[in-house]
Design a protein around this motif. Structure first.
Motif, PDB file in Angstrom:
ATOM      1  N   ARG A  20       0.846  -1.203   0.000  1.00 36.46           N
ATOM      2  CA  ARG A  20       0.000   0.000   0.000  1.00 36.46           C
ATOM      3  C   ARG A  20       0.880   1.251   0.000  1.00 36.46           C
ATOM      4  N   ALA A  21       2.035   1.162   0.695  1.00 37.79           N
ATOM      5  CA  ALA A  21       2.959   2.301   0.699  1.00 37.79           C
ATOM      6  C   ALA A  21       3.517   2.538  -0.701  1.00 37.79           C
ATOM      7  N   LEU A  23       1.983   1.838  -3.475  1.00 38.37           N
ATOM      8  CA  LEU A  23       0.894   2.462  -4.237  1.00 38.37           C
ATOM      9  C   LEU A  23       0.789   3.947  -3.910  1.00 38.37           C
ATOM     10  N   ASP A  24       0.947   4.274  -2.625  1.00 42.63           N
ATOM     11  CA  ASP A  24       0.900   5.684  -2.223  1.00 42.63           C
ATOM     12  C   ASP A  24       1.967   6.488  -2.963  1.00 42.63           C
ATOM     13  N   LEU A  26       3.347   5.707  -5.883  1.00 38.11           N
ATOM     14  CA  LEU A  26       3.035   5.766  -7.317  1.00 38.11           C
ATOM     15  C   LEU A  26       1.820   6.634  -7.593  1.00 38.11           C
ATOM     16  N   LYS A  27       1.026   6.891  -6.538  1.00 38.22           N
ATOM     17  CA  LYS A  27      -0.136   7.765  -6.708  1.00 38.22           C
ATOM     18  C   LYS A  27       0.342   9.184  -7.007  1.00 38.22           C
ATOM     19  N   LEU A  74       0.823   3.690 -11.382  1.00 40.53           N
ATOM     20  CA  LEU A  74      -0.360   3.217 -10.669  1.00 40.53           C
ATOM     21  C   LEU A  74      -1.529   3.066 -11.641  1.00 40.53           C
ATOM     22  N   ASN A  75      -2.236   1.948 -11.516  1.00 41.74           N
ATOM     23  CA  ASN A  75      -3.541   1.829 -12.175  1.00 41.74           C
ATOM     24  C   ASN A  75      -4.585   1.626 -11.085  1.00 41.74           C
TER      25      ASN A  75
ATOM     26  N   MET B   1       2.667   6.530   7.161  1.00 41.10           N
ATOM     27  CA  MET B   1       1.332   7.115   7.380  1.00 41.10           C
ATOM     28  C   MET B   1       0.577   6.296   8.415  1.00 41.10           C
ATOM     29  N   ASN B   4      -2.709   4.385   7.424  1.00 36.56           N
ATOM     30  CA  ASN B   4      -2.425   3.180   6.662  1.00 36.56           C
ATOM     31  C   ASN B   4      -2.269   1.983   7.592  1.00 36.56           C
ATOM     32  N   TRP B  86      -9.601   5.917   2.595  1.00 34.06           N
ATOM     33  CA  TRP B  86      -8.448   5.382   1.869  1.00 34.06           C
ATOM     34  C   TRP B  86      -8.728   5.275   0.372  1.00 34.06           C
ATOM     35  N   TYR B  90      -7.758   6.996  -4.481  1.00 31.70           N
ATOM     36  CA  TYR B  90      -7.472   6.102  -5.603  1.00 31.70           C
ATOM     37  C   TYR B  90      -8.592   6.143  -6.633  1.00 31.70           C
ATOM     38  N   HIS B  93      -8.040   9.105  -8.618  1.00 30.65           N
ATOM     39  CA  HIS B  93      -6.934   8.854  -9.548  1.00 30.65           C
ATOM     40  C   HIS B  93      -7.452   8.126 -10.782  1.00 30.65           C
ATOM     41  N   ALA B  94      -8.279   7.102 -10.537  1.00 29.12           N
ATOM     42  CA  ALA B  94      -8.822   6.303 -11.639  1.00 29.12           C
ATOM     43  C   ALA B  94      -9.705   7.165 -12.534  1.00 29.12           C
ATOM     44  N   MET B  97      -7.681   9.421 -14.638  1.00 26.81           N
ATOM     45  CA  MET B  97      -7.046   8.689 -15.736  1.00 26.81           C
ATOM     46  C   MET B  97      -8.047   8.409 -16.848  1.00 26.81           C
TER      47      MET B  97
END
Lengths: 114, 114
Positions: A20-21, A23-24, A26-27, A74-75, B1, B4, B86, B90, B93-94, B97
């Motif tokens: 998860r870190a 991903l954070d 890459l976010k 990140l996707n 974090m 997290n 959380w 994301y 982000h999606a 994109m």
DNA sequence: TCAGTATGTTATAAAAATATAACATGTCAA
DNA sequence: TTGACATGTTATATTTTTATAACATACTGA
């Protein structure tokens, strides 16, 4: 339920705090594998790569290559899919529970004030 | 974090398909441990109880007792918290994109049609 | 070309999760 | 009380995950 199984690699990928870190990280921006290793200097490079593999297999990380560099992007779509198709029911469940709790407290207050 | 890490037991609890199946069961209605074992007849009773312990430690299952029975109730609040605190970033982000992809495709179509 | 660098692969050690067995406790109902 | 039942506990085998080491490949730029 088949959708439950579809989500399995994603839930598994999200289950480790280190991933998860990653991903954070890459976010914020795509990073090379080396860049990630630099950021997580307390983790072996191979470990980082194994985590990246898990994330990649789950479709959460997309890889592009530039020369000898590997850029990890990140996707977040799979996460959004879980949010839309799996979490919804549970969030509703929670909201229902909260509102019935509120109602019960309301009744109690009513009783007390009368 | 720190947030997290707070989520860690919850993500871990959700990482196993069997545990998600148990939650699906409890979403419909509270069940006794025995009832759950009957439902998952291919799983040992001890295994069910271990999974229940993981779910309970994560705060996803609340236990009440009636005589010699133990009733397991779903508590979906932790899931809703993950969704709210959380997943939001994301999902955004999606969406970003997707919309930039849409825009790019739009530009391409424009080009093609002119 | 060739040294330096970034990444990839294979093997293996260490730790954690999962599944089961054997035994223990507490409750119900006749 | 007592036998049946529902659950709890402890120990342990099996499997999977996580972390590291050692070696291999491939690209860059002088």
């Amino acid at each position: 339920m088949s959708t439950n199984d579809d989500f399995d690699p994603i839930f598994k990928a999200l289950a480790h705090a280190r991933r998860r870190a990653i991903l954070d990280c890459l976010k914020k921006e795509p990073m090379t594998t080396g860049g990630l290793c630099q950021h997580f200097h307390d983790m072996d490079r191979c470990t980082v790569m194994q985590h990246l593999k898990v994330l990649h297999d789950a479709g959460l990380v997309v890889v592009t290559r530039e020369g000898r560099e590997r850029w990890n992007h990140l996707n977040a779509l799979p996460i959004k899919e879980i949010a839309d198709r799996w979490i919804g029911d549970y969030a509703q469940h929670a909201v229902r529970m909260l509102s019935s709790l509120e109602r019960d407290l309301g009744l109690r207050n009513k009783k007390e004030t009368t």
